[in-house]
Design a protein around this motif. Structure first.
Motif, mmCIF file in Angstrom:
data_model
loop_
_atom_site.group_PDB
_atom_site.id
_atom_site.type_symbol
_atom_site.label_atom_id
_atom_site.label_comp_id
_atom_site.label_asym_id
_atom_site.label_seq_id
_atom_site.Cartn_x
_atom_site.Cartn_y
_atom_site.Cartn_z
ATOM 1 N N GLU A 1 0.811 -1.212 0.000
ATOM 2 C CA GLU A 1 0.000 0.000 0.000
ATOM 3 C C GLU A 1 0.851 1.273 0.000
ATOM 4 O O GLU A 1 0.521 2.245 -0.690
ATOM 5 C CB GLU A 1 -0.952 0.002 1.210
ATOM 6 N N GLU A 2 1.939 1.278 0.770
ATOM 7 C CA GLU A 2 2.762 2.492 0.836
ATOM 8 C C GLU A 2 3.479 2.801 -0.479
ATOM 9 O O GLU A 2 3.388 3.941 -0.969
ATOM 10 C CB GLU A 2 3.774 2.404 1.976
ATOM 11 N N PRO A 3 4.228 1.868 -1.090
ATOM 12 C CA PRO A 3 4.894 2.224 -2.350
ATOM 13 C C PRO A 3 3.919 2.618 -3.453
ATOM 14 O O PRO A 3 4.205 3.532 -4.238
ATOM 15 C CB PRO A 3 5.685 0.960 -2.716
ATOM 16 N N TYR A 4 2.760 1.979 -3.504
ATOM 17 C CA TYR A 4 1.772 2.374 -4.510
ATOM 18 C C TYR A 4 1.197 3.756 -4.197
ATOM 19 O O TYR A 4 0.926 4.547 -5.108
ATOM 20 C CB TYR A 4 0.646 1.341 -4.589
ATOM 21 N N THR A 5 1.022 4.066 -2.912
ATOM 22 C CA THR A 5 0.556 5.406 -2.529
ATOM 23 C C THR A 5 1.561 6.464 -2.971
ATOM 24 O O THR A 5 1.180 7.517 -3.508
ATOM 25 C CB THR A 5 0.349 5.489 -1.001
ATOM 26 N N ILE A 6 2.853 6.203 -2.754
ATOM 27 C CA ILE A 6 3.896 7.147 -3.172
ATOM 28 C C ILE A 6 3.828 7.361 -4.679
ATOM 29 O O ILE A 6 3.895 8.501 -5.170
ATOM 30 C CB ILE A 6 5.288 6.627 -2.755
ATOM 31 N N ALA A 7 3.688 6.272 -5.429
ATOM 32 C CA ALA A 7 3.614 6.378 -6.891
ATOM 33 C C ALA A 7 2.399 7.197 -7.322
ATOM 34 O O ALA A 7 2.483 8.027 -8.245
ATOM 35 C CB ALA A 7 3.569 4.988 -7.513
ATOM 36 N N PRO B 1 -8.911 8.883 -1.243
ATOM 37 C CA PRO B 1 -9.905 9.821 -1.772
ATOM 38 C C PRO B 1 -10.641 9.203 -2.962
ATOM 39 O O PRO B 1 -10.014 8.583 -3.826
ATOM 40 C CB PRO B 1 -9.050 11.024 -2.200
ATOM 41 N N PRO B 2 -11.961 9.340 -3.020
ATOM 42 C CA PRO B 2 -12.753 8.671 -4.063
ATOM 43 C C PRO B 2 -12.282 8.934 -5.489
ATOM 44 O O PRO B 2 -12.267 8.022 -6.321
ATOM 45 C CB PRO B 2 -14.163 9.226 -3.826
ATOM 46 N N TYR B 3 -11.875 10.169 -5.795
ATOM 47 C CA TYR B 3 -11.471 10.462 -7.173
ATOM 48 C C TYR B 3 -10.168 9.748 -7.529
ATOM 49 O O TYR B 3 -9.951 9.361 -8.690
ATOM 50 C CB TYR B 3 -11.354 11.973 -7.399
ATOM 51 N N LEU B 4 -9.292 9.524 -6.532
ATOM 52 C CA LEU B 4 -8.052 8.786 -6.784
ATOM 53 C C LEU B 4 -8.328 7.291 -6.884
ATOM 54 O O LEU B 4 -7.671 6.580 -7.650
ATOM 55 C CB LEU B 4 -7.038 9.060 -5.673
ATOM 56 N N LEU B 5 -9.299 6.824 -6.132
ATOM 57 C CA LEU B 5 -9.695 5.420 -6.208
ATOM 58 C C LEU B 5 -10.208 5.099 -7.610
ATOM 59 O O LEU B 5 -9.868 4.066 -8.196
ATOM 60 C CB LEU B 5 -10.768 5.136 -5.156
ATOM 61 N N THR B 6 -10.986 5.998 -8.153
ATOM 62 C CA THR B 6 -11.527 5.805 -9.504
ATOM 63 C C THR B 6 -10.436 5.910 -10.567
ATOM 64 O O THR B 6 -10.436 5.164 -11.550
ATOM 65 C CB THR B 6 -12.618 6.858 -9.783
ATOM 66 N N LYS B 7 -9.498 6.817 -10.356
ATOM 67 C CA LYS B 7 -8.478 7.102 -11.362
ATOM 68 C C LYS B 7 -7.366 6.061 -11.405
ATOM 69 O O LYS B 7 -6.861 5.724 -12.488
ATOM 70 C CB LYS B 7 -7.876 8.487 -11.092
ATOM 71 N N LEU C 1 3.030 10.890 -6.773
ATOM 72 C CA LEU C 1 3.938 11.450 -7.773
ATOM 73 C C LEU C 1 3.258 11.593 -9.132
ATOM 74 O O LEU C 1 3.434 12.608 -9.822
ATOM 75 C CB LEU C 1 5.186 10.573 -7.879
ATOM 76 N N LEU C 2 2.488 10.607 -9.535
ATOM 77 C CA LEU C 2 1.769 10.693 -10.807
ATOM 78 C C LEU C 2 0.747 11.828 -10.787
ATOM 79 O O LEU C 2 0.539 12.514 -11.794
ATOM 80 C CB LEU C 2 1.063 9.365 -11.096
ATOM 81 N N GLU C 3 0.140 12.034 -9.635
ATOM 82 C CA GLU C 3 -0.918 13.034 -9.519
ATOM 83 C C GLU C 3 -0.374 14.451 -9.373
ATOM 84 O O GLU C 3 -0.857 15.384 -10.015
ATOM 85 C CB GLU C 3 -1.805 12.684 -8.318
#
Length: 285
Positions: A123-129, A170-176, A132-134
């Motif tokens: 969960e943490e490395p994907y959150t970091i990615a 956040p819902p918009y990041l979950l969707t994206k 950065l993408l966002e």
């Protein structure tokens, strides 16, 4: 809690044997199990003893064998995978918006590297990615996630999570950035997975950690709480050695390491501490 059948399947070690096993685990992993929690260790290794059908002393010799797979089994059973996406989001927002954005002021297109040390199930490395993408879509970056538990790494590579793991996203990041598989299951999208490299690494193995390369930022959150003070100090030294000049170490909001102010510059920003690599004092040269 164990049920009656599980309790009956456990063979009890003596306190001295448990302390010996505790010390083997500590020397190999840095994880220290206090005397008051040795009964939990007995649950873990006692069930293994019966399954392997061997005597306690033989089991201890097996753990001491450097090529034995049994230590991996023990580590997989005692390490904790409690985590979630966007854990400590306030701290993450402060770091990326204040500390990291300033770090990029002289950015010229080179690859920015992040290490998630003790990444659990990813969960943490994907959150970091995702951050950065966002927030920094034009930078070139990679995220490396490492954990000692090979089952956690396998799950992280799979990239499929239940609703509990994504509850703070956040819902918009979950969707994206996620694909919804059903009402309670989400899969991380491939464009995020491509940015994350996942490996089984023991943080107490300095050679293994150094082989990962150099990093601009190291996240090590909710990991050192399971280490004793000497192991924390060794880990801080290792992190110092693999950070690039001016790089940052991010610990959990309430975590501290005794020698950290001697080899890192503490930065206090918006109520949070972050640690910048500085030249070591003569004591540590």
């Amino acid at each position: 809690m164990l049920n009656t059948e599980e309790k009956e399947s456990i063979i009890n070690f003596t306190q001295e044997e448990l302390k010996e096993i505790r010390d083997i685990i500590w020397k190999q992993t840095g994880i220290y199990i206090e005397d008051g929690k040795l009964y939990l260790l007995n649950y873990k290794v006692g069930s293994r003893l019966k399954k392997l059908n061997i005597k306690p002393r033989e089991y201890i010799r097996l753990l001491n064998d450097s090529v034995s797979e049994e230590m991996k089994e023990v580590i997989n059973s005692i390490t904790i995978g409690e985590t979630q996406f966007f854990r400590d989001k306030i701290q993450l927002d402060i770091f990326f918006e204040k500390i990291f954005r300033d770090y990029l002021k002289d950015y010229k297109g080179e690859e920015i590297s992040f290490l998630s040390a003790g990444c659990s199930t990813g969960e943490e490395p994907y959150t970091i990615a995702i951050y950065l993408l966002e927030k920094f879509p034009l930078i070139n970056f990679k995220v490396v996630g490492v954990d000692i538990n090979e089952k956690f790494i396998s799950k992280a590579k799979e990239g499929i999570y239940g609703i509990y793991s994504v509850r703070s996203t956040p819902p918009y990041l979950l969707t994206k950035y996620f694909e919804r598989l059903d009402d309670s299951t989400w899969k991380i999208r491939e464009d995020v997975k491509r940015k994350v490299q996942l490996e089984r690494v023991n943080l107490m193995d300095r050679v293994g950690v150094k082989l990962l390369g150099k990093f601009d930022v190291i996240f090590c959150k909710n990991v050192i709480i399971y280490f004793d003070d000497s192991s924390r100090n060794k880990l801080a030294e290792t992190f110092w050695s693999i950070l690039k000049k001016g790089g940052f170490l991010v610990l959990g909001p309430a975590e501290r390491i005794s020698i950290i102010s001697l080899i890192f510059e503490p930065l206090f920003e918006s109520g949070m501490f972050f640690y910048k690599k500085v030249e070591k004092s003569k004591e540590f040269l």
